[in-house]
Scaffold this active site. Sequence first.
Site, PDB file in Angstrom:
ATOM      1  N   CYS A 187      -3.038  37.617  82.279  1.00 39.68           N
ATOM      2  CA  CYS A 187      -2.227  37.351  83.166  1.00 39.68           C
ATOM      3  C   CYS A 187      -1.059  36.423  81.983  1.00 39.68           C
ATOM      4  O   CYS A 187      -0.306  36.290  82.642  1.00 39.68           O
ATOM      5  CB  CYS A 187      -2.743  35.819  83.566  1.00 39.68           C
ATOM      6  SG  CYS A 187      -4.058  36.757  85.246  1.00 39.68           S
ATOM      7  N   ASP A 239       1.474  32.851  99.780  1.00 42.23           N
ATOM      8  CA  ASP A 239       0.154  33.007  98.815  1.00 42.23           C
ATOM      9  C   ASP A 239      -1.500  33.279  98.133  1.00 42.23           C
ATOM     10  O   ASP A 239      -0.656  33.844  97.761  1.00 42.23           O
ATOM     11  CB  ASP A 239      -0.884  31.561 100.561  1.00 42.23           C
ATOM     12  CG  ASP A 239      -1.626  30.802 100.123  1.00 42.23           C
ATOM     13  OD1 ASP A 239      -2.322  30.501  99.116  1.00 42.23           O
ATOM     14  OD2 ASP A 239      -1.517  29.842 100.747  1.00 42.23           O
ATOM     15  N   ASP A 246      -8.659  35.702  94.332  1.00 45.65           N
ATOM     16  CA  ASP A 246      -7.317  35.441  95.359  1.00 45.65           C
ATOM     17  C   ASP A 246      -8.001  35.417  96.782  1.00 45.65           C
ATOM     18  O   ASP A 246      -8.048  34.602  97.626  1.00 45.65           O
ATOM     19  CB  ASP A 246      -6.151  36.799  95.536  1.00 45.65           C
ATOM     20  CG  ASP A 246      -5.748  36.113  94.122  1.00 45.65           C
ATOM     21  OD1 ASP A 246      -5.504  35.171  94.109  1.00 45.65           O
ATOM     22  OD2 ASP A 246      -4.817  37.291  93.790  1.00 45.65           O
ATOM     23  N   HIS A 289      -5.855  55.015  91.692  1.00 44.31           N
ATOM     24  CA  HIS A 289      -5.261  55.544  91.285  1.00 44.31           C
ATOM     25  C   HIS A 289      -4.497  55.362  89.756  1.00 44.31           C
ATOM     26  O   HIS A 289      -4.678  54.334  89.360  1.00 44.31           O
ATOM     27  CB  HIS A 289      -3.569  55.377  92.140  1.00 44.31           C
ATOM     28  CG  HIS A 289      -2.596  56.788  92.632  1.00 44.31           C
ATOM     29  ND1 HIS A 289      -2.262  57.753  92.410  1.00 44.31           N
ATOM     30  CD2 HIS A 289      -0.912  56.076  91.706  1.00 44.31           C
ATOM     31  CE1 HIS A 289      -1.101  57.531  92.224  1.00 44.31           C
ATOM     32  NE2 HIS A 289      -0.478  57.324  91.339  1.00 44.31           N
ATOM     33  N   THR A 290      -4.310  56.992  89.341  1.00 36.65           N
ATOM     34  CA  THR A 290      -4.509  56.505  88.036  1.00 36.65           C
ATOM     35  C   THR A 290      -2.547  57.425  87.946  1.00 36.65           C
ATOM     36  O   THR A 290      -2.325  58.637  88.347  1.00 36.65           O
ATOM     37  CB  THR A 290      -5.305  57.427  87.275  1.00 36.65           C
ATOM     38  OG1 THR A 290      -6.555  56.471  87.590  1.00 36.65           O
ATOM     39  CG2 THR A 290      -5.173  57.379  85.976  1.00 36.65           C
TER      40      THR A 290
END
Lengths: 204, 348
Positions: free
Chosen positions: B17, B49, B90, B139-140
Amino acid sequence: MANELDCRGMNCPAPVLQVRNTLEKGALASLTVLLDNEAARQNVCRFLENQNYEVSSEKSGDEYRVFANRGDLPKETAAVPSISPINKRGDAKRKIMVLVTGIYMGHGDDGLGDMLMFNFLKTLKEMGGELWRLSFVNSGVTFTVEGSEAVPILQELADSGVKITACGACLAYFHVLDKIQVGEVTNMLEIVNGMREADSVITV
Amino acid sequence: MNYKPLKLTQTVRGSGCAAKLAPGILHKALCGLDLPVDSNLLIGLENPDDAGIYKVSDDLALVQTLDFFPPMVDDPFRFGQIAAANALSDIYAMGGTPKTAMNIVAFPSSSMDISVLRSIIEGGLSKMREAGVVLVGGHTVEDSELKYGLSVTGYIDPHRILAKRSLQVGDRLILTKPLGTGIVTTAIKAGFADEELTERVTEAMATLNREAAVVMADFSVHACTDVTGFGFLGHLAEMVVDSGCGVCINASAVPVYKEAVEWASMGLIPAGAYNNRDFRGTFVQFSATVPQKIQDILFDPQTSGGLLIAVSEEESEKLLTALQMRGIKPASVVGEVVASPIDMIIVN
Protein backbone atom coordinates in the site's frame (compact mmCIF):
# COMPACT_ATOMS: atom_id res chain seq x y z
CA MET A 1 38.32 17.42 1.58
CA ALA A 2 34.56 17.68 1.26
CA ASN A 3 32.69 14.40 1.51
CA GLU A 4 29.83 14.52 -0.95
CA LEU A 5 27.44 11.73 -1.78
CA ASP A 6 25.23 11.88 -4.87
CA CYS A 7 21.99 10.02 -4.22
CA ARG A 8 19.94 11.64 -6.96
CA GLY A 9 17.68 9.28 -8.86
CA MET A 10 17.35 6.95 -5.88
CA ASN A 11 14.17 6.02 -4.08
CA CYS A 12 13.93 5.12 -0.42
CA PRO A 13 15.47 3.20 1.19
CA ALA A 14 18.47 3.39 -1.21
CA PRO A 15 19.78 6.86 -0.17
CA VAL A 16 19.79 5.92 3.53
CA LEU A 17 21.66 2.71 2.70
CA GLN A 18 24.23 4.68 0.68
CA VAL A 19 24.84 7.09 3.54
CA ARG A 20 25.04 4.21 5.99
CA ASN A 21 27.56 2.34 3.82
CA THR A 22 29.68 5.47 3.57
CA LEU A 23 29.72 6.04 7.33
CA GLU A 24 30.43 2.40 8.04
CA LYS A 25 33.83 2.80 6.40
CA GLY A 26 34.73 5.38 9.02
CA ALA A 27 33.11 8.33 10.75
CA LEU A 28 33.13 11.64 8.90
CA ALA A 29 33.22 15.05 10.55
CA SER A 30 31.11 16.41 7.73
CA LEU A 31 29.10 15.05 4.86
CA THR A 32 26.94 16.53 2.12
CA VAL A 33 24.25 14.43 0.44
CA LEU A 34 22.59 15.32 -2.87
CA LEU A 35 19.01 14.12 -3.33
CA ASP A 36 16.09 14.70 -5.65
CA ASN A 37 13.02 13.84 -3.63
CA GLU A 38 11.52 15.08 -0.40
CA ALA A 39 10.97 11.66 1.17
CA ALA A 40 14.63 10.77 0.63
CA ARG A 41 15.67 14.12 2.15
CA GLN A 42 13.63 13.53 5.29
CA ASN A 43 14.82 9.94 5.62
CA VAL A 44 18.48 10.89 5.23
CA CYS A 45 18.02 13.73 7.79
CA ARG A 46 16.45 11.31 10.27
CA PHE A 47 19.24 8.80 9.77
CA LEU A 48 22.03 11.36 10.19
CA GLU A 49 20.38 12.92 13.26
CA ASN A 50 20.17 9.45 14.70
CA GLN A 51 23.92 9.14 14.16
CA ASN A 52 24.45 12.30 16.23
CA TYR A 53 25.04 14.66 13.31
CA GLU A 54 23.84 18.23 13.22
CA VAL A 55 21.79 18.35 10.07
CA SER A 56 20.53 21.14 7.84
CA SER A 57 19.22 21.10 4.30
CA GLU A 58 18.47 23.39 1.40
CA LYS A 59 16.39 23.06 -1.73
CA SER A 60 17.27 24.45 -5.14
CA GLY A 61 14.94 23.63 -7.99
CA ASP A 62 14.21 19.92 -7.87
CA GLU A 63 17.33 19.12 -5.87
CA TYR A 64 18.04 18.92 -2.19
CA ARG A 65 21.33 19.23 -0.38
CA VAL A 66 21.66 17.82 3.12
CA PHE A 67 24.58 19.05 5.24
CA ALA A 68 25.69 17.01 8.21
CA ASN A 69 28.35 17.87 10.78
CA ARG A 70 29.73 16.25 13.87
CA GLY A 71 31.78 18.60 16.01
CA ASP A 72 33.13 15.77 18.13
CA LEU A 73 35.17 14.29 15.29
CA PRO A 74 38.43 15.48 13.72
CA LYS A 75 38.10 17.22 10.36
CA GLU A 76 39.83 14.49 8.42
CA THR A 77 38.33 11.06 7.99
CA ALA A 78 38.96 9.16 11.18
CA ALA A 79 39.19 5.43 11.39
CA VAL A 80 36.66 5.29 14.19
CA PRO A 81 34.00 2.64 13.97
CA SER A 82 31.15 5.08 13.71
CA ILE A 83 27.91 3.37 13.27
CA SER A 84 25.61 1.98 15.87
CA PRO A 85 24.23 -1.44 14.92
CA ILE A 86 21.12 -1.01 12.83
CA ASN A 87 19.75 -4.44 13.63
CA LYS A 88 20.15 -7.28 16.05
CA ARG A 89 22.18 -9.34 13.60
CA GLY A 90 25.00 -6.84 13.85
CA ASP A 91 25.42 -7.58 17.56
CA ALA A 92 26.80 -11.10 17.31
CA LYS A 93 29.17 -10.69 14.37
CA ARG A 94 29.86 -13.90 12.51
CA LYS A 95 32.87 -14.55 10.32
CA ILE A 96 31.95 -15.59 6.83
CA MET A 97 34.55 -16.97 4.45
CA VAL A 98 33.67 -16.99 0.76
CA LEU A 99 35.66 -19.38 -1.42
CA VAL A 100 35.53 -18.66 -5.15
CA THR A 101 36.60 -21.74 -7.10
CA GLY A 102 36.23 -20.60 -10.69
CA ILE A 103 35.26 -17.78 -13.02
CA TYR A 104 31.67 -18.89 -13.57
CA MET A 105 28.81 -19.05 -11.11
CA GLY A 106 26.86 -22.29 -11.40
CA HIS A 107 26.70 -24.65 -14.34
CA GLY A 108 24.66 -24.40 -17.51
CA ASP A 109 25.59 -21.45 -19.65
CA ASP A 110 29.06 -19.95 -19.24
CA GLY A 111 28.04 -16.55 -20.59
CA LEU A 112 25.36 -16.38 -17.92
CA GLY A 113 27.72 -17.83 -15.32
CA ASP A 114 30.29 -15.15 -16.13
CA MET A 115 27.75 -12.38 -15.67
CA LEU A 116 26.39 -13.91 -12.47
CA MET A 117 29.85 -14.24 -10.95
CA PHE A 118 30.72 -10.63 -11.68
CA ASN A 119 27.41 -9.56 -10.17
CA PHE A 120 28.04 -11.81 -7.17
CA LEU A 121 31.40 -10.18 -6.45
CA LYS A 122 29.81 -6.75 -6.84
CA THR A 123 27.02 -7.62 -4.43
CA LEU A 124 29.21 -9.31 -1.81
CA LYS A 125 29.66 -6.04 0.07
CA GLU A 126 26.03 -6.37 1.17
CA MET A 127 27.19 -9.04 3.60
CA GLY A 128 28.52 -6.11 5.58
CA GLY A 129 30.89 -6.66 8.48
CA GLU A 130 30.26 -10.38 8.52
CA LEU A 131 32.24 -10.91 5.34
CA TRP A 132 35.62 -11.81 6.83
CA ARG A 133 37.65 -13.49 4.13
CA LEU A 134 37.36 -13.87 0.37
CA SER A 135 39.63 -16.55 -1.09
CA PHE A 136 40.18 -17.41 -4.74
CA VAL A 137 41.34 -20.79 -6.04
CA ASN A 138 41.71 -22.42 -9.48
CA SER A 139 40.64 -20.08 -12.31
CA GLY A 140 38.98 -17.86 -9.68
CA VAL A 141 42.40 -16.32 -8.98
CA THR A 142 42.25 -14.47 -12.31
CA PHE A 143 39.78 -12.01 -10.72
CA THR A 144 42.64 -10.64 -8.62
CA VAL A 145 45.10 -9.97 -11.44
CA GLU A 146 45.86 -7.11 -13.79
CA GLY A 147 43.22 -6.58 -16.46
CA SER A 148 40.34 -8.08 -14.49
CA GLU A 149 37.24 -5.91 -14.23
CA ALA A 150 36.76 -7.21 -10.71
CA VAL A 151 39.93 -5.57 -9.35
CA PRO A 152 38.29 -2.26 -8.27
CA ILE A 153 35.42 -4.18 -6.66
CA LEU A 154 37.81 -6.37 -4.72
CA GLN A 155 39.94 -3.38 -3.82
CA GLU A 156 36.89 -1.74 -2.27
CA LEU A 157 36.23 -4.87 -0.22
CA ALA A 158 39.89 -5.01 0.84
CA ASP A 159 39.75 -1.35 1.86
CA SER A 160 36.73 -2.06 4.01
CA GLY A 161 38.71 -4.70 5.93
CA VAL A 162 37.94 -7.95 4.10
CA LYS A 163 41.01 -10.16 3.79
CA ILE A 164 41.39 -11.19 0.17
CA THR A 165 43.65 -14.09 -0.76
CA ALA A 166 44.53 -15.89 -3.99
CA CYS A 167 46.02 -19.37 -4.17
CA GLY A 168 49.71 -19.11 -5.12
CA ALA A 169 49.89 -22.45 -6.91
CA CYS A 170 46.87 -21.44 -9.01
CA LEU A 171 48.35 -18.05 -9.91
CA ALA A 172 51.52 -19.86 -10.97
CA TYR A 173 49.57 -22.41 -12.99
CA PHE A 174 47.93 -19.64 -15.00
CA HIS A 175 51.29 -17.75 -15.28
CA VAL A 176 49.94 -14.67 -13.50
CA LEU A 177 51.77 -14.87 -10.18
CA ASP A 178 53.50 -11.55 -10.89
CA LYS A 179 50.29 -9.87 -12.08
CA ILE A 180 48.31 -9.93 -8.81
CA GLN A 181 46.76 -6.51 -8.14
CA VAL A 182 44.63 -7.01 -5.08
CA GLY A 183 44.88 -9.26 -2.04
CA GLU A 184 47.62 -11.58 -0.83
CA VAL A 185 49.09 -14.79 -2.20
CA THR A 186 48.12 -17.70 -0.03
CA ASN A 187 48.59 -21.48 0.24
CA MET A 188 46.39 -24.46 1.00
CA LEU A 189 47.30 -24.55 4.69
CA GLU A 190 46.13 -20.98 5.18
CA ILE A 191 42.91 -21.71 3.28
CA VAL A 192 42.20 -24.76 5.43
CA ASN A 193 42.96 -22.81 8.62
CA GLY A 194 40.61 -20.06 7.44
CA MET A 195 37.87 -22.62 6.90
CA ARG A 196 38.34 -23.87 10.44
CA GLU A 197 38.30 -20.41 11.95
CA ALA A 198 35.30 -19.11 9.98
CA ASP A 199 31.77 -19.45 11.37
CA SER A 200 30.57 -20.34 7.93
CA VAL A 201 32.18 -21.03 4.57
CA ILE A 202 30.37 -20.32 1.34
CA THR A 203 31.77 -21.99 -1.74
CA VAL A 204 30.94 -20.63 -5.16
CA MET B 1 26.06 -22.72 -4.99
CA ASN B 2 22.51 -22.29 -6.21
CA TYR B 3 21.27 -19.22 -8.02
CA LYS B 4 20.08 -16.48 -5.72
CA PRO B 5 16.39 -17.04 -5.05
CA LEU B 6 14.03 -14.54 -6.64
CA LYS B 7 13.35 -11.56 -4.40
CA LEU B 8 10.03 -10.10 -5.48
CA THR B 9 10.52 -6.85 -3.57
CA GLN B 10 13.76 -6.14 -5.47
CA THR B 11 11.87 -6.14 -8.77
CA VAL B 12 9.61 -3.19 -7.99
CA ARG B 13 9.99 0.46 -6.95
CA GLY B 14 7.08 0.85 -4.54
CA SER B 15 5.70 -1.89 -2.39
CA GLY B 16 2.32 -2.79 -0.96
CA CYS B 17 0.00 0.00 0.00
CA ALA B 18 3.04 2.26 0.26
CA ALA B 19 2.83 2.34 -3.56
CA LYS B 20 -0.53 4.10 -3.44
CA LEU B 21 -0.81 7.33 -5.45
CA ALA B 22 -0.35 10.28 -3.10
CA PRO B 23 -3.77 11.20 -1.70
CA GLY B 24 -3.44 14.87 -2.63
CA ILE B 25 -2.79 14.00 -6.28
CA LEU B 26 -5.71 11.56 -6.40
CA HIS B 27 -8.00 14.22 -4.96
CA LYS B 28 -7.10 16.57 -7.82
CA ALA B 29 -8.03 13.93 -10.38
CA LEU B 30 -11.36 13.08 -8.81
CA CYS B 31 -12.81 16.34 -7.48
CA GLY B 32 -15.64 17.89 -9.47
CA LEU B 33 -16.21 14.91 -11.78
CA ASP B 34 -19.66 14.63 -13.33
CA LEU B 35 -20.84 11.33 -11.86
CA PRO B 36 -23.85 9.32 -13.06
CA VAL B 37 -26.75 9.38 -10.58
CA ASP B 38 -28.75 6.39 -9.33
CA SER B 39 -30.89 6.46 -6.19
CA ASN B 40 -29.89 2.89 -5.36
CA LEU B 41 -26.26 3.93 -4.98
CA LEU B 42 -26.02 4.23 -1.21
CA ILE B 43 -22.28 4.83 -1.03
CA GLY B 44 -20.28 5.98 -4.03
CA LEU B 45 -17.51 8.37 -4.98
CA GLU B 46 -19.40 11.46 -3.83
CA ASN B 47 -19.08 10.28 -0.28
CA PRO B 48 -16.16 7.90 -0.62
CA ASP B 49 -15.84 5.06 1.87
CA ASP B 50 -13.93 1.79 2.08
CA ALA B 51 -16.22 0.22 -0.51
CA GLY B 52 -19.13 1.22 -2.75
CA ILE B 53 -22.65 0.06 -1.85
CA TYR B 54 -25.54 -0.46 -4.25
CA LYS B 55 -29.01 -1.36 -3.00
CA VAL B 56 -30.67 -4.33 -4.69
CA SER B 57 -33.74 -4.61 -2.48
CA ASP B 58 -34.90 -3.30 0.90
CA ASP B 59 -32.87 -5.88 2.76
CA LEU B 60 -29.97 -6.53 0.39
CA ALA B 61 -27.23 -4.41 -1.09
CA LEU B 62 -24.05 -5.20 -3.01
CA VAL B 63 -20.77 -4.02 -1.51
CA GLN B 64 -17.88 -3.72 -3.98
CA THR B 65 -14.19 -2.93 -3.75
CA LEU B 66 -10.92 -3.32 -5.61
CA ASP B 67 -7.33 -3.31 -4.40
CA PHE B 68 -4.04 -4.30 -6.01
CA PHE B 69 -0.39 -3.43 -5.52
CA PRO B 70 3.25 -4.41 -6.11
CA PRO B 71 4.82 -7.01 -3.78
CA MET B 72 5.93 -6.03 -0.29
CA VAL B 73 7.29 -9.48 0.63
CA ASP B 74 9.59 -11.79 -1.35
CA ASP B 75 7.55 -14.99 -1.14
CA PRO B 76 5.02 -15.18 -4.03
CA PHE B 77 2.45 -17.31 -2.15
CA ARG B 78 2.56 -14.94 0.83
CA PHE B 79 2.26 -11.92 -1.45
CA GLY B 80 -0.89 -13.48 -2.92
CA GLN B 81 -2.30 -14.05 0.55
CA ILE B 82 -1.57 -10.51 1.69
CA ALA B 83 -3.01 -8.91 -1.46
CA ALA B 84 -6.19 -10.95 -1.08
CA ALA B 85 -6.54 -10.24 2.66
CA ASN B 86 -6.03 -6.56 1.93
CA ALA B 87 -8.69 -6.47 -0.80
CA LEU B 88 -11.22 -8.43 1.26
CA SER B 89 -10.68 -6.11 4.22
CA ASP B 90 -12.68 -3.24 2.69
CA ILE B 91 -15.79 -5.45 2.62
CA TYR B 92 -15.36 -6.36 6.29
CA ALA B 93 -14.76 -2.73 7.22
CA MET B 94 -18.21 -1.84 5.81
CA GLY B 95 -19.90 -4.62 7.77
CA GLY B 96 -20.45 -6.78 4.68
CA THR B 97 -19.83 -10.43 3.76
CA PRO B 98 -17.59 -11.04 0.72
CA LYS B 99 -18.99 -13.49 -1.85
CA THR B 100 -17.12 -13.33 -5.17
CA ALA B 101 -13.74 -12.14 -6.34
CA MET B 102 -11.81 -11.54 -9.56
CA ASN B 103 -8.04 -11.50 -9.93
CA ILE B 104 -6.27 -8.39 -11.20
CA VAL B 105 -2.77 -9.18 -12.43
CA ALA B 106 0.06 -7.23 -14.04
CA PHE B 107 2.91 -9.61 -14.82
CA PRO B 108 6.39 -9.20 -16.33
CA SER B 109 6.40 -12.51 -18.22
CA SER B 110 9.68 -11.69 -19.98
CA SER B 111 11.64 -11.49 -16.74
CA MET B 112 9.72 -13.71 -14.34
CA ASP B 113 8.88 -17.38 -14.46
CA ILE B 114 5.18 -18.10 -14.82
CA SER B 115 5.36 -20.39 -11.78
CA VAL B 116 5.68 -17.23 -9.69
CA LEU B 117 2.27 -16.11 -10.89
CA ARG B 118 0.80 -19.49 -10.11
CA SER B 119 2.10 -19.30 -6.52
CA ILE B 120 0.68 -15.80 -6.11
CA ILE B 121 -2.75 -16.89 -7.29
CA GLU B 122 -2.61 -19.98 -5.07
CA GLY B 123 -1.88 -17.67 -2.13
CA GLY B 124 -4.85 -15.49 -3.07
CA LEU B 125 -7.08 -18.56 -3.39
CA SER B 126 -6.10 -19.80 0.06
CA LYS B 127 -7.43 -16.57 1.56
CA MET B 128 -10.56 -16.63 -0.62
CA ARG B 129 -11.27 -20.14 0.65
CA GLU B 130 -10.79 -18.99 4.22
CA ALA B 131 -13.19 -16.12 3.58
CA GLY B 132 -15.79 -18.32 1.87
CA VAL B 133 -15.34 -16.42 -1.39
CA VAL B 134 -15.40 -17.91 -4.90
CA LEU B 135 -13.06 -16.81 -7.67
CA VAL B 136 -15.16 -16.00 -10.73
CA GLY B 137 -12.52 -14.74 -13.15
CA GLY B 138 -9.81 -12.20 -13.63
CA HIS B 139 -7.71 -10.18 -16.01
CA THR B 140 -3.97 -10.26 -16.64
CA VAL B 141 -1.86 -7.70 -18.47
CA GLU B 142 1.82 -7.71 -19.38
CA ASP B 143 3.63 -5.07 -17.38
CA SER B 144 7.20 -4.23 -16.43
CA GLU B 145 6.38 -4.58 -12.73
CA LEU B 146 4.44 -7.27 -10.93
CA LYS B 147 1.10 -6.30 -9.35
CA TYR B 148 -1.69 -8.41 -7.92
CA GLY B 149 -4.99 -7.87 -6.21
CA LEU B 150 -8.69 -8.59 -6.23
CA SER B 151 -11.94 -7.02 -7.15
CA VAL B 152 -14.39 -8.23 -4.51
CA THR B 153 -18.17 -8.19 -4.32
CA GLY B 154 -20.16 -9.00 -1.19
CA TYR B 155 -23.56 -8.78 0.42
CA ILE B 156 -24.52 -6.22 3.02
CA ASP B 157 -27.66 -5.32 4.94
CA PRO B 158 -28.50 -1.80 3.74
CA HIS B 159 -29.75 -0.96 7.25
CA ARG B 160 -26.46 -1.89 8.83
CA ILE B 161 -23.70 -0.15 6.93
CA LEU B 162 -20.64 0.82 8.93
CA ALA B 163 -19.78 4.07 7.21
CA LYS B 164 -16.68 6.02 8.13
CA ARG B 165 -18.35 9.27 8.94
CA SER B 166 -20.71 8.45 11.77
CA LEU B 167 -18.60 9.04 14.85
CA GLN B 168 -20.46 9.96 18.03
CA VAL B 169 -19.02 11.98 20.88
CA GLY B 170 -17.88 9.65 23.64
CA ASP B 171 -17.12 6.73 21.28
CA ARG B 172 -13.98 4.77 21.95
CA LEU B 173 -11.68 3.87 19.05
CA ILE B 174 -10.33 0.35 18.80
CA LEU B 175 -7.49 -0.68 16.44
CA THR B 176 -7.07 -4.42 15.74
CA LYS B 177 -3.57 -4.74 14.22
CA PRO B 178 -0.21 -3.15 15.09
CA LEU B 179 1.10 -0.27 12.93
CA GLY B 180 4.43 -0.10 11.13
CA THR B 181 4.10 -2.52 8.21
CA GLY B 182 5.19 0.12 5.68
CA ILE B 183 8.40 0.77 7.61
CA VAL B 184 9.00 -2.93 8.26
CA THR B 185 8.53 -3.82 4.59
CA THR B 186 10.96 -1.03 3.67
CA ALA B 187 13.42 -2.63 6.09
CA ILE B 188 12.76 -6.05 4.54
CA LYS B 189 13.55 -4.55 1.15
CA ALA B 190 16.75 -3.07 2.57
CA GLY B 191 17.72 -6.46 4.00
CA PHE B 192 17.52 -5.40 7.66
CA ALA B 193 14.62 -7.47 8.92
CA ASP B 194 15.44 -10.93 10.24
CA GLU B 195 13.39 -13.98 9.32
CA GLU B 196 11.44 -14.09 12.54
CA LEU B 197 10.15 -10.54 12.21
CA THR B 198 9.53 -10.90 8.48
CA GLU B 199 7.39 -13.96 9.19
CA ARG B 200 5.53 -12.30 12.07
CA VAL B 201 4.65 -9.20 10.04
CA THR B 202 3.85 -11.29 6.95
CA GLU B 203 1.46 -13.40 8.99
CA ALA B 204 -0.24 -10.29 10.38
CA MET B 205 -0.65 -8.79 6.89
CA ALA B 206 -2.02 -12.10 5.59
CA THR B 207 -4.55 -12.31 8.42
CA LEU B 208 -8.10 -11.60 7.33
CA ASN B 209 -10.07 -8.93 9.18
CA ARG B 210 -12.92 -11.41 9.08
CA GLU B 211 -12.73 -12.49 12.74
CA ALA B 212 -12.71 -8.88 13.90
CA ALA B 213 -15.71 -8.17 11.65
CA VAL B 214 -17.63 -11.16 12.96
CA VAL B 215 -16.99 -10.10 16.56
CA MET B 216 -17.94 -6.49 15.95
CA ALA B 217 -21.28 -7.51 14.35
CA ASP B 218 -22.60 -8.30 17.84
CA PHE B 219 -21.96 -4.77 19.10
CA SER B 220 -23.47 -1.41 18.32
CA VAL B 221 -20.53 -0.13 16.32
CA HIS B 222 -21.05 3.43 15.05
CA ALA B 223 -18.31 3.67 12.44
CA CYS B 224 -15.52 1.56 11.01
CA THR B 225 -12.74 1.72 8.45
CA ASP B 226 -9.65 -0.33 7.71
CA VAL B 227 -6.18 1.14 8.02
CA THR B 228 -4.26 0.84 4.76
CA GLY B 229 -2.29 3.09 2.43
CA PHE B 230 -3.19 6.46 3.95
CA GLY B 231 -1.88 5.34 7.32
CA PHE B 232 -3.60 5.35 10.71
CA LEU B 233 -3.95 9.14 10.88
CA GLY B 234 -4.88 9.43 7.19
CA HIS B 235 -7.76 7.02 7.56
CA LEU B 236 -8.74 8.49 10.91
CA ALA B 237 -8.81 11.92 9.26
CA GLU B 238 -11.32 10.57 6.75
CA MET B 239 -13.55 9.66 9.70
CA VAL B 240 -13.08 12.98 11.45
CA VAL B 241 -13.19 15.58 8.67
CA ASP B 242 -16.72 17.07 8.43
CA SER B 243 -17.88 14.81 11.27
CA GLY B 244 -18.68 17.71 13.61
CA CYS B 245 -16.57 16.17 16.35
CA GLY B 246 -12.91 15.59 17.12
CA VAL B 247 -10.72 12.70 18.16
CA CYS B 248 -8.17 12.38 20.94
CA ILE B 249 -5.53 9.65 20.43
CA ASN B 250 -3.33 8.26 23.16
CA ALA B 251 -0.13 7.56 21.21
CA SER B 252 1.31 5.23 23.84
CA ALA B 253 -1.77 2.99 23.61
CA VAL B 254 -1.46 2.48 19.85
CA PRO B 255 -0.12 -1.00 19.03
CA VAL B 256 3.08 -0.78 16.94
CA TYR B 257 5.89 -3.10 15.88
CA LYS B 258 8.73 -2.07 18.17
CA GLU B 259 11.26 -2.72 15.41
CA ALA B 260 9.42 -0.16 13.27
CA VAL B 261 10.09 2.48 15.92
CA GLU B 262 13.83 1.87 15.68
CA TRP B 263 13.79 1.88 11.88
CA ALA B 264 11.67 5.03 11.74
CA SER B 265 14.41 6.88 13.59
CA MET B 266 16.88 5.43 11.07
CA GLY B 267 14.94 6.98 8.20
CA LEU B 268 13.67 3.72 6.71
CA ILE B 269 10.32 5.33 6.01
CA PRO B 270 8.37 4.82 2.77
CA ALA B 271 7.64 7.97 0.76
CA GLY B 272 3.92 7.28 1.26
CA ALA B 273 4.23 8.23 4.93
CA TYR B 274 5.40 11.72 3.97
CA ASN B 275 2.65 12.05 1.38
CA ASN B 276 0.08 11.07 3.99
CA ARG B 277 1.41 13.66 6.37
CA ASP B 278 1.43 16.37 3.70
CA PHE B 279 -2.18 15.63 2.84
CA ARG B 280 -3.66 15.25 6.32
CA GLY B 281 -1.10 16.87 8.61
CA THR B 282 -3.21 20.03 8.97
CA PHE B 283 -5.94 18.03 10.72
CA VAL B 284 -3.55 16.60 13.27
CA GLN B 285 -2.10 18.29 16.34
CA PHE B 286 0.70 16.43 18.12
CA SER B 287 1.54 17.26 21.71
CA ALA B 288 5.22 17.89 22.35
CA THR B 289 5.59 14.56 24.13
CA VAL B 290 4.97 12.48 20.99
CA PRO B 291 8.39 11.66 19.47
CA GLN B 292 9.00 12.15 15.76
CA LYS B 293 9.42 8.41 15.19
CA ILE B 294 5.97 7.70 16.65
CA GLN B 295 4.45 10.47 14.52
CA ASP B 296 6.06 8.83 11.48
CA ILE B 297 4.55 5.45 12.38
CA LEU B 298 1.10 6.98 12.80
CA PHE B 299 1.33 8.19 9.17
CA ASP B 300 3.06 5.02 7.89
CA PRO B 301 1.11 3.44 5.01
CA GLN B 302 -0.17 0.05 6.10
CA THR B 303 -0.61 -3.01 3.94
CA SER B 304 -3.63 -5.06 4.99
CA GLY B 305 -3.84 -3.19 8.30
CA GLY B 306 -6.41 -3.68 11.01
CA LEU B 307 -9.92 -2.38 11.49
CA LEU B 308 -10.41 0.94 13.22
CA ILE B 309 -13.70 0.68 15.08
CA ALA B 310 -15.75 3.41 16.81
CA VAL B 311 -17.98 1.97 19.52
CA SER B 312 -19.86 3.48 22.47
CA GLU B 313 -17.93 3.83 25.71
CA GLU B 314 -20.27 1.38 27.49
CA GLU B 315 -19.58 -1.38 24.99
CA SER B 316 -15.92 -0.65 24.31
CA GLU B 317 -14.44 -2.84 27.05
CA LYS B 318 -16.73 -5.75 26.16
CA LEU B 319 -15.85 -5.48 22.48
CA LEU B 320 -12.15 -5.32 23.31
CA THR B 321 -12.42 -8.43 25.48
CA ALA B 322 -14.41 -10.25 22.80
CA LEU B 323 -11.79 -9.39 20.15
CA GLN B 324 -8.97 -10.61 22.35
CA MET B 325 -10.89 -13.80 23.21
CA ARG B 326 -11.12 -14.49 19.48
CA GLY B 327 -7.35 -14.32 19.18
CA ILE B 328 -7.04 -10.71 18.05
CA LYS B 329 -4.43 -10.00 20.70
CA PRO B 330 -3.05 -6.64 19.51
CA ALA B 331 -6.54 -5.04 19.66
CA SER B 332 -6.38 -1.93 21.84
CA VAL B 333 -8.46 1.12 22.71
CA VAL B 334 -6.39 3.90 21.18
CA GLY B 335 -8.49 7.01 21.69
CA GLU B 336 -11.89 8.60 22.00
CA VAL B 337 -14.26 10.88 20.13
CA VAL B 338 -14.55 14.34 21.71
CA ALA B 339 -16.91 17.29 21.21
CA SER B 340 -14.12 19.73 20.46
CA PRO B 341 -11.96 20.77 18.71
CA ILE B 342 -14.22 19.97 15.77
CA ASP B 343 -12.72 18.03 12.81
CA MET B 344 -9.35 17.74 14.49
CA ILE B 345 -7.20 14.86 15.70
CA ILE B 346 -5.25 15.51 18.88
CA VAL B 347 -2.40 13.07 19.56
CA ASN B 348 -1.08 12.96 23.11
